[in-house]
Design a protein around this motif. Structure first.
Motif, PDB file in Angstrom:
ATOM      1  N   ASP A  65       7.142  -6.728  10.118  1.00 46.60           N
ATOM      2  CA  ASP A  65       6.621  -7.457   8.964  1.00 46.60           C
ATOM      3  C   ASP A  65       7.453  -7.239   7.711  1.00 46.60           C
ATOM      4  N   GLY A 102      10.666  -8.089   5.299  1.00 42.94           N
ATOM      5  CA  GLY A 102      11.681  -9.088   5.003  1.00 42.94           C
ATOM      6  C   GLY A 102      13.066  -8.476   4.970  1.00 42.94           C
ATOM      7  N   VAL A 103      13.136  -7.178   4.667  1.00 42.02           N
ATOM      8  CA  VAL A 103      14.394  -6.418   4.667  1.00 42.02           C
ATOM      9  C   VAL A 103      14.146  -5.122   5.417  1.00 42.02           C
ATOM     10  N   LYS A 157       8.044  -9.353   2.999  1.00 42.33           N
ATOM     11  CA  LYS A 157       8.575 -10.716   3.098  1.00 42.33           C
ATOM     12  C   LYS A 157       8.243 -11.520   1.848  1.00 42.33           C
ATOM     13  N   THR A 158       7.209 -11.122   1.126  1.00 38.28           N
ATOM     14  CA  THR A 158       6.811 -11.823  -0.088  1.00 38.28           C
ATOM     15  C   THR A 158       7.670 -11.388  -1.267  1.00 38.28           C
ATOM     16  N   ARG A 183       2.563  -6.002   4.583  1.00 37.75           N
ATOM     17  CA  ARG A 183       1.807  -7.253   4.388  1.00 37.75           C
ATOM     18  C   ARG A 183       0.983  -7.206   3.110  1.00 37.75           C
TER      19      ARG A 183
END
Length: 403
Positions: free
Chosen positions: A58, A60-61, A87-88, A138
């Motif tokens: 979950d 993004g990096v 990811k946000t 998340r």
């Protein structure tokens, strides 16, 4: 201190030593340049994308990082770890940070979380906390995860040496912020088992070691405690036990703190043979095997005549110093499963009493679960998953102006 001011201070203090793209590949990633480059503790030496089973799904990096730190003897050292970003997009105030401290894996470099592979003996233990860490991502937290000093990188791991663990946990936040200015200075420490003990030490040392960070709270789940008393009692057991795998790690940690301790002065010939042969080559689960520390009786570990000797007494003193009964200036949340067969709930309750005596009862929250979620390893690990939602709620309260 404003968040933007502290962010600039951290980046200035922990500038990247090597340019992006300079990181070696494979196992060479974990071999620090010699001599170590000059820089503040927390300066990233190099970083690279992280893939495979060690990466959080979950994020993004996902990155692995090698960063500067300092031993308790004042010597520069390099420590490895993982940086994971959500990811946000980052909020205007930056991603709040959770610095995760893992449980006991051993002292062999192959056990380190950032080096994890599907066929590693430590893989089940490295994979188990990932659902909780993914939930943190998340929820919008940056998650950083030290391997700890000497685990992943060359050299013995100073097991349960609180100040060393604290530096690893805090310095990776500095490294992450140097690499990613969108990360906030607001931090919570969170750990399980060895990591619970380590997270408490990090919270204690944060004001002096990384004063630019704004610690908001600490969560210690099934924290290791009462080590000295448990160790001495185990030496009276005329039976074998897989838990004796922790004993060579106790010795390694004590020697890291006090190099004058000579294990040969108190270990039996068989125990010393296993100590030299296996401690730096086997993960904790391997040390539990019958051909290693899992096959030796408690009464066969230390020579009886040595228990009054100076080296053994210094060992016990060092183990007593691992007790995380510390002054901590932020809210503390201790979590314990009452069905835990690894960390004695009575020991955790005693630790909570000590923490309340030092810090005040209103600062220490103690959460117990009579039964924990079924876990393929043991209930000791199930408590992490049982407590996942309450953990997120508690952290959100600590970061209420960030989320």
């Amino acid at each position: 201190m404003s968040d933007s001011t502290s962010a600039r201070g951290a980046v200035a203090a922990a500038a990247t030593v090597f340019a992006a793209g300079d990181a070696p590949t494979g196992e060479a990633f974990y071999l620090p340049p010699q001599p170590l480059p000059a820089g503040e503790h927390g300066a990233p030496i190099w970083s690279a994308p992280l893939t495979g089973v060690a990466a959080l799904v979950d994020a993004g990096v996902n990155e692995r990082v090698l960063y500067l730190s300092e031993t308790v003897h004042g010597e520069p050292t390099a420590v490895s770890g993982i940086i994971a970003l959500p990811k946000t997009p980052a909020p205007p105030t930056g991603y709040p940070v959770v610095s995760w401290a893992h449980g006991t894996l051993g002292s062999a470099d192959l056990c380190a979380p950032s080096r994890d592979t599907a066929d590693s003996p430590a893989h089940p233990f490295n994979a188990d906390p990932q659902p909780v860490l993914n939930a943190l991502l998340r929820a919008g937290y940056a998650v950083v995860m030290t391997d700890y000093e000497g685990l992943g990188t060359p050299g013995p791991h100073p097991y349960l040496l609180g100040e060393s663990e604290a530096r690893g946990i805090l310095d990776i936040v500095r490294a992450a912020r140097a690499l990613h200015p969108e990360i906030s200075a607001r931090v919570a420490t969170f750990g399980h088992s060895q990591g619970g003990q380590a997270a408490l030490f990090a919270a204690h040392h944060a004001p002096t070691w990384t004063p630019e960070l704004e610690l908001t709270g600490v969560v210690a789940t099934a924290p290791a405690s009462q080590i000295a008393a448990g160790f001495e009692a185990s030496l009276l057991a005329p039976v074998t036990h897989e838990g004796f795998a922790f004993h060579p790690l106790f010795v390694t940690g004590a020697v890291s703190a006090d190099p004058s301790i000579d294990p040969r002065a108190f270990l039996t010939d068989r125990a010393y043979e296993l100590y030299v042969r296996d401690t730096e080559s086997r993960c904790r689960v391997g040390l539990s095997e019958p051909d290693s520390w899992g096959g030796i009786k408690g009464t066969e570990i230390v020579r009886p005549e040595a228990v009054t000797g100076p080296d053994f007494r210094k060992l016990v003193e060092r183990l007593a110093a691992t007790q995380p009964a510390l002054a901590i200036g932020v809210p503390v949340r201790i979590v314990q499963g009452l069905d835990d067969q690894r960390v004695n709930p009575a020991g955790t309750t005693a630790l909570v009493d000590e923490l309340r005596a030092i810090n005040g009862a209103d600062r220490i929250t103690y959460v117990t679960y009579p039964e924990t979620a079924p876990n393929p390893i043991s209930p000791h690990f199930g408590v992490l998953h049982t407590d996942a939602e309450p953990l997120l709620s508690w952290l959100a309260e600590r970061f209420d102006d960030q989320m």
